[in-house]
Design a protein around this motif. Structure first.
Motif, short mmCIF file in Angstrom:
data_model
loop_
_atom_site.label_atom_id
_atom_site.label_comp_id
_atom_site.label_asym_id
_atom_site.label_seq_id
_atom_site.Cartn_x
_atom_site.Cartn_y
_atom_site.Cartn_z
N VAL A 1 -7.68 9.42 9.40
CA VAL A 1 -6.64 8.41 9.23
C VAL A 1 -7.34 7.08 8.97
CG1 VAL A 1 -4.81 7.09 10.34
CG2 VAL A 1 -4.92 9.58 10.64
N MET B 1 -3.23 2.47 7.72
CA MET B 1 -2.18 2.75 8.67
C MET B 1 -1.59 1.46 9.24
SD MET B 1 -2.27 4.85 12.30
CE MET B 1 -3.12 3.50 13.15
N SER C 1 2.88 12.03 13.31
CA SER C 1 1.54 11.86 13.89
C SER C 1 1.27 12.78 15.07
CB SER C 1 1.33 10.42 14.33
OG SER C 1 2.00 10.15 15.55
N TYR D 1 1.65 7.19 7.52
CA TYR D 1 0.52 7.65 6.71
C TYR D 1 0.84 7.65 5.22
CZ TYR D 1 -1.17 9.82 11.11
OH TYR D 1 -1.59 10.06 12.39
N ASP E 1 2.03 10.05 1.90
CA ASP E 1 1.41 11.28 1.41
C ASP E 1 1.70 11.41 -0.07
OD1 ASP E 1 4.09 12.15 1.26
OD2 ASP E 1 3.96 13.34 3.09
N CYS F 1 -1.92 5.56 1.13
CA CYS F 1 -1.96 6.82 1.87
C CYS F 1 -3.10 6.79 2.87
CB CYS F 1 -2.10 8.00 0.92
SG CYS F 1 -0.63 8.23 -0.13
N GLN G 1 -3.62 9.12 5.51
CA GLN G 1 -4.10 10.42 5.99
C GLN G 1 -4.82 11.16 4.86
OE1 GLN G 1 -1.52 14.01 6.36
NE2 GLN G 1 -1.76 13.69 8.56
N ALA H 1 2.39 14.88 4.85
CA ALA H 1 1.62 14.44 6.01
C ALA H 1 2.07 15.15 7.29
CB ALA H 1 1.73 12.93 6.17
N THR I 1 -0.37 17.38 9.68
CA THR I 1 -0.65 17.01 11.07
C THR I 1 -0.54 18.21 11.99
OG1 THR I 1 -0.01 14.69 10.89
CG2 THR I 1 0.26 15.72 13.04
#
Length: 374
Positions: A22, A27, A52, A246, A248, A262, A264, A346, A350
Motif C-alpha cells: 500500500v 492512500m 482494507s 486504495y 483499483d 491507485c 494498492q 482491491a 485484500t
C-alpha cells in the motif's frame, strides 16, 4: 507495526514475492480527497471496512473524519468492536441461527446498526433480541437499481410499518448500495446521472417514511463510483464508499480515479520467460482478485517497480501461483525483474492476504495484519 519488522524498513527488492503493498502517500491523498468532497456535500463519511480489513488503515480513515464503518461480515463487526469503534453499520442481512445469535451479542455491546429488508429476515432477530432484552437499531435497505438485497421503493412504507410493529426493533433510517452504477462502464456522465437518481430516490423514500410517522434521520448511500453524485442529492445524510482508500483498475476504468491514485499493488517477480510473447510471474490468482465482473478487462495493470504502467503488457490470466503476462512489451522482461500490479478489484485482492506493507519512497516501512478474512 508487526513485531520483528526492521525499524528502518526494507527496500522493496528485499521483500519476498508476491507481497501486498500500500503506497502510503497515495492512500493518505485518497483519504484526504474523499473526506474533503464528502464534507463539501454536507454528509457524514462511513467507509466500508471490507476494502482494507486492516485496523492500521481504519485508524487513518478515522483520523480523516470518518464517523465509523460499514461491515459485511460478523468477523468485521467483531474486529472493529474489539478495537473500540463505537459506530458500526452491518450492511448485510443476518440470516440463520449463528448470525442471529452473533447479532444479539454484538448489539448488546452497543454502537451497532443492522440493515434489514423483510419480515423473513427481521422476525428471528426480533424474537432473539426481545428474549435477551436487546434493542435492534436498524435501517431499511432499499433497492435503487442494483436488484440485489433491498425492498422496492414503492414497498418501503409498507415494509417499514411491518418491521416497526415487531418487538425490539427501532428504525433509524434507510440505506442503499448503488452498485449498479458500474454497469455504465466508462460512460461517466451516464454513471453520474444514475448516481444522482439513486440518491434522490432514497431521499424520496425517506420523506415518504417520515410522512408515515417513521423515524428516518439516516439516509445512507454507498459506493466509490457514486461518491461524486449520490451523496450530493438533497436529503442524503451519509456516504459509505469503500474502494476509494486504495482505488483499483476497475475504478480507473469507471473514471473514478487515475492510475496514479491507485495505492494498492501486488509486488511480484518474473519467474519464467520461455516463450516469446509471454512471461510468467509469481503472482497468480491466489495473489489477486479474479473478479469475473471486473471492468478492468484483466487481472490488473502491470507496472514497473516504481509503479509506472508498462506499455504492451497485459495480465491475461493465471493459475494459482502463476500469472501470465502477454503482449509485445514482455520482450523487455527478464527472469528476476521486479514488477507491481494494480489489481482489478482491491477488496477481493485484500481478502487473499494475511498482511500488507506500507510502502514509501521505494521502501517497505511498516507491516500490518489483515484480519476478518474468509
Amino acid at each position: 507495526m508487526s513485531a520483528g519488522f526492521p525499524p528502518g524498513g526494507l527496500p522493496l527488492d528485499a521483500l519476498p514475492t508476491p507481497a501486498l503493498l500500500v503506497d502510503r502517500a497515495r492512500m493518505e491523498a485518497n483519504l484526504a480527497a474523499m473526506a474533503g468532497s464528502i464534507g463539501a456535500a454536507g454528509v457524514a463519511l462511513r467507509p466500508h471496512f471490507k476494502t482494507s480489513k486492516c485496523l492500521a488503515v481504519a485508524r487513518r480513515q478515522l483520523a480523516h473524519g470518518a464517523i465509523g464503518f460499514t461491515c459485511a461480515t460478523p468477523a468485521e463487526v467483531r474486529l472493529l468492536q474489539d478495537a473500540g469503534v463505537e459506530d458500526v453499520l452491518w450492511a448485510h442481512q443476518p440470516v440463520g441461527p449463528a448470525k442471529v445469535a452473533f447479532a444479539v451479542r454484538a448489539l448488546a455491546r452497543g454502537g451497532l446498526t443492522i440493515a434489514l429488508d423483510s419480515l423473513e429476515v427481521a422476525v428471528p432477530l426480533s424474537d432473539a433480541a426481545a428474549s435477551s432484552g436487546v434493542t435492534v437499531p436498524f435501517v431499511l435497505e432499499v433497492d435503487t437499481g442494483l436488484h440485489r438485497a433491498g425492498v422496492d421503493p414503492d414497498r418501503a412504507v409498507e415494509t417499514a410499518g411491518a418491521l416497526c410493529a415487531l418487538p425490539a426493533l427501532e428504525m433509524r433510517g434507510v440505506l442503499t448500495h448503488e452498485g449498479h452504477l458500474a454497469a455504465h462502464g466508462p460512460d461517466r456522465p451516464g454513471l453520474e446521472a444514475a448516481g444522482d437518481l439513486a440518491g434522490r430516490t432514497l431521499a424520496q423514500v425517506a420523506e415518504a417514511l417520515r410522512a408515515a410517522g417513521h423515524e428516518c434521520s439516516l439516509v445512507s448511500v454507498g459506493s466509490t463510483p457514486g461518491a461524486t453524485s449520490a451523496p450530493f442529492a438533497a436529503g442524503v445524510t451519509e456516504a459509505r464508499p469503500g474502494t476509494y482508500v486504495y482505488f483499483d483498475a476497475n475504478q480507473v476504468g469507471l473514471g473514478s480515479a487515475g492510475i496514479d491514485q491507485c495505492a494498492q499493488t501486488v509486488l511480484t517477480r518474473v519467474t519464467s520467460a520461455q516463450r516469446p510473447g509471454t512471461v510468467i510471474i509469481d503472482a497468480g490468482i491466489k495473489a489477486m482478485s479474479s473478479d469475473s465482473v471486473a471492468t478492468a478487462g484483466s487481472l490488473g495493470v502491470v507496472c514497473d517497480a516504481e509503479g509506472g504502467p508498462l506499455d504492451g503488457v497485459e495480465f491475461a490470466g493465471g493459475n494459482e501461483e502463476h500469472g501470465y503476462l502477454t503482449g509485445p512489451g514482455t520482450a523487455g522482461l527478464r527472469v528476476g525483474d521486479l514488477l507491481r500490479v494494480v489489481p482489478n478489484h482491491a477488496c477481493g485482492t485484500t481478502n487473499m492476504w494475511s498482511e500488507l506493507y506500507f510502502a514509501d519512497g521505494g521502501r517497505a516501512v511498516e507491516r500490518h495484519p489483515i484480519r476478518a478474512r474468509y
